[in-house]
Write a protein that holds these residues in place. Structure first.
Motif, PDB file in Angstrom:
ATOM      1  N   HIS A 162      -0.325  -3.140   6.931  1.00 33.17           N
ATOM      2  CA  HIS A 162       0.350  -2.675   8.164  1.00 33.17           C
ATOM      3  C   HIS A 162       1.610  -2.955   8.506  1.00 33.17           C
ATOM      4  CE1 HIS A 162      -3.343  -0.087   8.312  1.00 33.17           C
ATOM      5  NE2 HIS A 162      -4.037  -1.451   7.940  1.00 33.17           N
ATOM      6  N   CYS A 194      -0.057   6.624   8.368  1.00 32.59           N
ATOM      7  CA  CYS A 194      -1.108   5.417   8.033  1.00 32.59           C
ATOM      8  C   CYS A 194      -2.360   5.608   8.568  1.00 32.59           C
ATOM      9  CB  CYS A 194      -0.599   4.341   8.140  1.00 32.59           C
ATOM     10  SG  CYS A 194      -1.838   2.736   7.795  1.00 32.59           S
ATOM     11  N   CYS A 214      -3.829   3.631  10.431  1.00 30.45           N
ATOM     12  CA  CYS A 214      -3.819   2.971  11.598  1.00 30.45           C
ATOM     13  C   CYS A 214      -3.015   3.786  12.802  1.00 30.45           C
ATOM     14  CB  CYS A 214      -3.128   1.516  11.373  1.00 30.45           C
ATOM     15  SG  CYS A 214      -1.286   1.889  11.252  1.00 30.45           S
ATOM     16  N   CYS A 252       3.600   2.513   6.546  1.00 31.57           N
ATOM     17  CA  CYS A 252       2.803   1.105   6.277  1.00 31.57           C
ATOM     18  C   CYS A 252       2.732   1.041   4.781  1.00 31.57           C
ATOM     19  CB  CYS A 252       1.491   0.928   6.911  1.00 31.57           C
ATOM     20  SG  CYS A 252       1.504   1.201   8.937  1.00 31.57           S
TER      21      CYS A 252
END
Ligand SMILES: [Zn+2]
Length: 317
Positions: free
Chosen positions: A164, A174, A176, A181
């Motif tokens: 990340h 991403c 996340c 990332c």
């Protein structure tokens, strides 16, 4: 005769749980898998693991500790699971404690990528080093960092999330929630998308005849000289190299190992990654750090989790 110490290793994956009886040298004496059944909840999973362990009691009556690992946000010190992409709906669970009370054994719990790094450090590509970083490339991109012979966890147990680090500002979204990332650029889905984009330019490729393909298919096409596949893996390697340069600048490790399913593409990714790494280093003096394939395959996390359990016995007597 020195008594053999045995621990139980438990590697919780998205579909399967890998289990192993592991000795103090990190040798897997016996292994098996059971389905993950995450929807049944943590209690059921602990029961499934307990049942598997009972099945081994005849051959391995004495187990001294257990090392558990799974993907996701985990605090190894508190043995706390914040969340896991593989265990939908499991949030803020004292998973280590739950296993400990049911198994009646000392239990360690850590992130799968940390455990893979710890396994490689003890028995694989990181042996003999003191400062070592291991990346695990698959659907996600994980990492683990060993500093001065110890697994580095950070203040909340969340260190080593190399997947990340942002490589491309404003890049692809991403999992996340952020953009650009390393994981969003070199995770398995990103590699497949990159290959599709190259095929969409009209490049002739064996992959063009297929509706669906995996990174393994792309790698095998590359081995047959398929230009689109080679280019896709090469571009993937370039992004990986930038991530590796950041890692080198942060940790100055002796060795970096790269494992996980995607790493099966070997030098089609690692070759361009090493080249890109060299280009992004601040000084020639750093260019000799080897980037090597991991050695333990899909057992790295299980072995690393077992080593953490072995250490817990040693430190707690
Ligand atoms: Zn991310």
């Amino acid at each position: 005769m020195v008594k053999m110490i045995k621990v139980l290793g438990v590697d919780i994956g998205g579909t399967d749980i890998k289990l192993g009886i592991v000795n103090q040298k990190g040798e897997v004496l016996h292994s098996g898998t059971i389905p993950t059944r995450a929807a049944q909840g943590p209690e059921a999973m602990v029961n499934d693991v307990l049942q598997w362990r009972e099945g081994q009691r005849g051959d391995h009556p004495e187990i001294t500790a257990a090392g558990i690992d799974c993907a996701g946000l985990l605090d190894g010190k508190r043995r706390w699971l914040y969340s896991s992409p593989n265990l939908s709906g499991w949030e803020n669970i004292p998973l280590g404690e739950m296993f400990e009370s049911r198994l009646g054994l000392p239990v360690t719990l850590d992130n799968d990528a940390n455990c893979a790094a710890w396994g490689e450090y003890n028995r694989g590509a990181g042996r003999g080093t003191k400062c070592f970083v291991c990346l695990t490339l698959g659907t996600g991109v994980g990492g683990g960092v060993v500093i001065e012979g110890r697994l580095y966890r950070g203040s909340q147990g969340l260190a080593g999330e190399v997947g990340h680090q942002v490589i491309l500002a404003g890049g692809p979204r991403c999992g996340c929630g952020s953009r650009g990332c390393l994981e969003a650029l070199i995770g398995a889905d990103a590699i497949i998308k990159r290959t599709r984009d190259i095929l969409a330019e009209g490049k002739a490729s064996v992959l063009g005849e297929r509706d669906d393909f995996t990174v393994r298919d792309i790698a095998s096409a590359a081995r047959e000289g398929d230009g689109a596949a080679v280019r896709s893996l090469g571009e993937t390697g370039e992004f990986l190299g930038i991530g590796l340069a950041n890692i080198v600048h942060l940790f100055n490790p002796e060795v970096i190992a790269v494992g996980g399913g995607v790493a099966g593409a070997g030098d089609f990714i690692l070759g361009p990654a090493r080249e890109s790494l060299r280009k992004h280093l601040m000084g020639e003096v750093l260019s000799g750090i080897p980037v090597v394939p991991a050695q333990l395959g899909n057992r790295a996390s299980l072995v690393g989790a077992s080593f953490l359990a072995l250490e817990k016995i040693k430190t707690e007597g």
